[in-house]
Structures are given as C-alpha cells and as structure tokens.
Design a protein around this motif. Structure first.
Motif, PDB file in Angstrom:
ATOM      1  N   PHE A  59       9.639  -5.012  -0.303  1.00  0.00           N
ATOM      2  CA  PHE A  59       9.468  -5.834   0.627  1.00  0.00           C
ATOM      3  C   PHE A  59      11.018  -5.898   1.313  1.00  0.00           C
ATOM      4  CE2 PHE A  59       5.908  -8.919  -0.740  1.00  0.00           C
ATOM      5  CZ  PHE A  59       5.003  -7.760  -0.472  1.00  0.00           C
ATOM      6  N   GLU A  60      12.016  -6.001   0.461  1.00  0.00           N
ATOM      7  CA  GLU A  60      13.314  -6.196   0.868  1.00  0.00           C
ATOM      8  C   GLU A  60      13.740  -4.757   1.371  1.00  0.00           C
ATOM      9  OE1 GLU A  60      17.711  -6.870  -0.962  1.00  0.00           O
ATOM     10  OE2 GLU A  60      15.990  -8.032  -1.835  1.00  0.00           O
ATOM     11  N   LYS A  61      13.350  -3.625   0.786  1.00  0.00           N
ATOM     12  CA  LYS A  61      14.008  -2.340   1.264  1.00  0.00           C
ATOM     13  C   LYS A  61      13.344  -1.914   2.607  1.00  0.00           C
ATOM     14  CE  LYS A  61      14.974  -0.280  -3.491  1.00  0.00           C
ATOM     15  NZ  LYS A  61      14.511   0.388  -4.634  1.00  0.00           N
ATOM     16  N   LEU A  62      11.895  -2.311   2.679  1.00  0.00           N
ATOM     17  CA  LEU A  62      11.410  -1.768   3.874  1.00  0.00           C
ATOM     18  C   LEU A  62      11.355  -3.032   4.982  1.00  0.00           C
ATOM     19  CD1 LEU A  62       7.847  -0.567   2.302  1.00  0.00           C
ATOM     20  CD2 LEU A  62      10.152   0.851   2.976  1.00  0.00           C
ATOM     21  N   GLY A  63      11.906  -4.019   4.802  1.00  0.00           N
ATOM     22  CA  GLY A  63      12.263  -4.840   5.636  1.00  0.00           C
ATOM     23  C   GLY A  63      10.852  -5.739   6.168  1.00  0.00           C
ATOM     24  N   VAL A  64       9.898  -5.948   5.558  1.00  0.00           N
ATOM     25  CA  VAL A  64       8.661  -6.450   5.576  1.00  0.00           C
ATOM     26  C   VAL A  64       8.301  -7.515   4.626  1.00  0.00           C
ATOM     27  CG1 VAL A  64       7.365  -4.204   6.198  1.00  0.00           C
ATOM     28  CG2 VAL A  64       7.186  -4.884   3.835  1.00  0.00           C
TER      29      VAL A  64
END
Length: 102
Positions: A59-64
């Motif tokens: 989630f953090e890496k993809l910004g979701v």
C-alpha cells in the motif's frame, strides 16, 4: 477445508518496476485472486500477520489504501505494459505511465 492452488499467469518479476519485492508480488497476486490473509498465509507458508505486513508495504509503495486499489493499479499497469509490447515489439517500457503515478 480444501484449497486449490492455481498458478497465476503474471510472472513475479513483472511488478519490480513498481518497487515491489518478489514476496510482495506473490501476496498481491493472491489478493487479486480474492484470497484472504489467512488463505494467502497457508498458500505461501507464512502467518496472516506477515501477509498483512506485506500488504502494508505494498500500500505504501503504490500509494493506495485498500487491497482492491492495489490490485487494480498493479494489474492495470501490467496490462498497459503488455499492450505496449504487442504494439511495439522489442521496446519494453519500465516506467509507470502518468495514469498510474501517485
């Protein structure tokens, strides 16, 4: 309880340009198949809590913020790369299009 383990058609290395590790990619693929953290844990040989930590990193890496958003973004990006490869053989793009940038 019997679980049928299916092999997915997307290679684990396909999400490396998104910044995901191989294990994060494995988790994301099973999320996209509709598996719960417990089911993913059984399939991949890890605890449900470890699956959750991988998801937090995804989630953090993809910004979701959700499982659905992560799967949609990653697989949408993968589909875009596949289409480009079919249109322009030999010219693989390793960057996210502006449509998928956060």
């Amino acid at each position: 309880m019997f679980m049928e383990e299916r092999h997915l058609t997307v290679r684990p290395t396909s999400f490396e340009p998104l910044g995901l590790t191989r294990r994060e990619t494995d988790v994301l693929q099973w999320v996209a198949e509709g598996k719960t953290n417990s089911e993913i844990g059984i399939i991949l040989g890890m605890s449900p809590r470890t699956v959750q930590k991988h998801l937090e990193h995804i989630f953090e890496k993809l910004g979701v913020e959700t499982r659905t958003a992560a799967a949609t973004l990653a697989f949408g990006w993968r589909s875009e790369i596949w289409i480009r490869q079919r249109r322009y053989p030999g010219k693989e793009s390793r960057t996210l299009s502006s449509r998928y940038r956060t």
